[in-house]
Design a protein around this motif. Structure first.
Motif, mmCIF file in Angstrom:
data_model
loop_
_atom_site.group_PDB
_atom_site.id
_atom_site.type_symbol
_atom_site.label_atom_id
_atom_site.label_comp_id
_atom_site.label_asym_id
_atom_site.label_seq_id
_atom_site.Cartn_x
_atom_site.Cartn_y
_atom_site.Cartn_z
ATOM 1 N N ASN A 1 0.851 -1.260 -0.013
ATOM 2 C CA ASN A 1 0.056 0.036 0.079
ATOM 3 C C ASN A 1 0.754 1.189 0.036
ATOM 4 O OD1 ASN A 1 -2.455 -1.369 0.093
ATOM 5 N ND2 ASN A 1 -2.632 -1.041 2.435
ATOM 6 N N ASN B 1 1.135 3.804 -3.037
ATOM 7 C CA ASN B 1 0.689 5.371 -2.991
ATOM 8 C C ASN B 1 1.936 6.217 -3.371
ATOM 9 O OD1 ASN B 1 -1.801 4.864 -1.820
ATOM 10 N ND2 ASN B 1 -0.938 5.290 0.277
ATOM 11 N N LYS C 1 -7.712 10.693 -5.088
ATOM 12 C CA LYS C 1 -7.506 10.173 -6.484
ATOM 13 C C LYS C 1 -8.859 9.917 -7.273
ATOM 14 C CE LYS C 1 -3.692 7.865 -4.505
ATOM 15 N NZ LYS C 1 -2.990 6.705 -4.007
ATOM 16 N N GLY D 1 -6.688 2.130 1.206
ATOM 17 C CA GLY D 1 -5.454 1.578 1.713
ATOM 18 C C GLY D 1 -4.701 1.974 3.071
#
Ligand SMILES: Nc1ncnc2c1ncn2[C@@H]1O[C@H](COP(=O)(O)OP(=O)(O)OP(=O)(O)O)[C@@H](O)[C@H]1O
Ligand SMILES: [Mg+2]
Length: 429
Positions: free
Chosen positions: A319, A323, A378, A387
């Motif tokens: 995660n 990211n 996002k 996440g």
């Protein structure tokens, strides 16, 4: 003439011969001006904002008092359960500055004005100390006002009377402030409780729904894959591909929800953080480098041992790396630096992993929200916003921590800390 003087005497209260008449009248006028100023200041002292903080109040009181009584330092002392807080205001050049001294109280009985005077006298041996008590409407002493003089003062008794009157007025305002802060604190705690109960309920519900959805989704995904193999003509093939992609995305959300509500059990085993980083890079390192990202590694050469679930900790690392990759899109010389280390906190030794990127960073106002479930910046098709909240949940279930540091436009750095088991392992072997 005689008659005129009589009228003047009655009007002004000044009994005097014509010679001293103006002098005495001036004195009376001065006295009235002084009283007026005192009333004005007293009136202002009742206008303290209930939500001000104590240093602001101390500075305000000092400034107002200095218009009536000369002094060198002013102290607002408040007694709260077993602690005494003194907010000391002092003028430096033209500005007032305030510092706070906190003292634990040993005695069970209330502090008296004499005790406070004696205490302050030892702390300020060269000063002349005058304190008056602040009393509640129920006659309970909850604080004090103190004046410190560097040199002995004139008009002491007159000022003391005035100071006591002021303390009565200030007492009412300060008591209101204490009550206000008390109530606000209670309202805040209540709101937090309601919020966490709500979150727990949502978590439980989400886990239930996720379980329910898991089987039909598996069927959808399986069948669509079969169909895709059979039918290769357009536009069906594109439509089926869309169904498949949406199915995969839904599956990801469900998987995250299940992990988030910790309904799934993962076995704990002895792990080495350095090995996990290698495993994850083996898995997604290629995906990162083809998107142009440079990966720098700073490995601790010590074995970084801890107990945990391999699958879950790997999920955190993935995660964080994904990211970082997303944050690096369109950034010149995109770099992710992965560091592993050992660190010592008051609770004991920890194994650490940090993922640093020189990407877009996180806006200050977003920082407190990034660990909230479903918070994402996002676009819809890209991020679910789960996440980091899932990662934090995993870190906490391992008695660890996950922290973020970032500056918008410059960098982000996420640090995972997990309690190390190196000692236990060594003892056991
Ligand atoms: N390295 C990073 N740099 C900049 N912003 C970040 C970084 N990591 C997280 N964020 C911010 O935190 C938000 C939440 O991250 P999180 O991983 O929880 O969700 P997501 O990445 O948006 O979606 P998901 O991980 O579920 O696909 C992101 O949308 C992004 O705004
Ligand atoms: Mg993410």
């Amino acid at each position: 003439m005689h008659h005129k003087r009589e009228i003047l005497e009655k009007l002004t209260g000044v009994e005097s011969s014509r010679k001293t008449y103006y002098k005495e009248l001036n004195l009376v006028v001065d006295e009235m001006k002084k009283k007026n100023r005192q009333l004005e200041v007293m009136n202002r002292l009742t206008k303290i904002q209930v939500d001000a903080d104590w240093t602001e109040v101390s500075l305000y009181l000092a400034e107002q008092l200095s218009r009536l009584i000369p002094f060198d330092q002013f102290i607002l002392t408040l007694v709260e359960r077993a602690t005494m807080f003194s907010h000391i205001a002092q003028r430096e050049q033209d500005d007032w500055h305030c510092r706070t001294v906190t003292r634990p109280l040993q005695q069970k009985t209330p502090v008296s004005t004499e005790q406070l005077n004696a205490l302050l006298q030892t702390e300020h041996p060269d000063c002349h100390v005058t304190s008056v008590a602040l009393q509640s409407r129920l006659q309970r002493v909850f604080g004090f006002l103190t004046l410190l003089h560097d040199t002995p003062v004139e008009n002491d008794s007159e000022h003391l009377v005035l100071f006591q009157q002021i303390a009565e007025h200030v007492g009412v305002s300060v008591e209101n402030m204490i009550l206000f802060k008390d109530v606000s604190e209670k309202v805040k705690i209540e709101a937090q409780l309601v919020q966490s109960a709500k979150m727990a309920a949502i978590g439980e519900m989400a886990a239930g729904v996720a379980h329910e959805l898991n089987s039909p989704l598996t069927a959808i995904l399986g069948n669509i894959q079969l169909l895709m193999r059979e039918i290769k003509t357009e536009p069906y093939s594109q439509m089926m591909n869309d169904i498949y992609q949406c199915g995969v995305r839904s599956k990801k959300i469900i998987q995250n929800l299940l992990t988030f509500s910790r309904q799934e059990e993962y076995p704990f085993e002895r792990l080495n953080m350095n090995d996990l980083v290698e495993d994850v890079l083996g898995l997604i390192g290629y995906q990162l480098t083809v998107s142009g990202v440079t990966i720098a590694k700073k490995r601790s050469d010590k074995p970084l041992l801890f107990r945990g679930s391999r699958h879950q900790i790997e999920q955190i690392i993935i995660n964080l790396l994904l990211n970082a990759r997303d944050a690096l899109q369109g950034v010149p010389s995109p770099t992710i630096t992965i560091e592993t280390f050992q660190t010592f906190l008051p609770e004991g030794p920890f194994v650490g992993l940090s993922v640093h990127d020189n990407g877009v960073g996180i806006e200050k106002e977003h920082l407190p929200q990034i660990f909230h479930p479903f918070f994402t910046t996002k676009e819809q098709a890209k991020g679910t916003g789960l996440g980091l909240s899932v990662s934090l949940g995993i870190a906490e279930s391992h008695d660890g921590k996950l922290m973020a540091q970032s500056e918008a436009g410059k960098f982000s750095c996420f640090t995972l800390l997990l309690p190390t088991t190196a000692h236990e392992e060594n003892d056991g072997e």
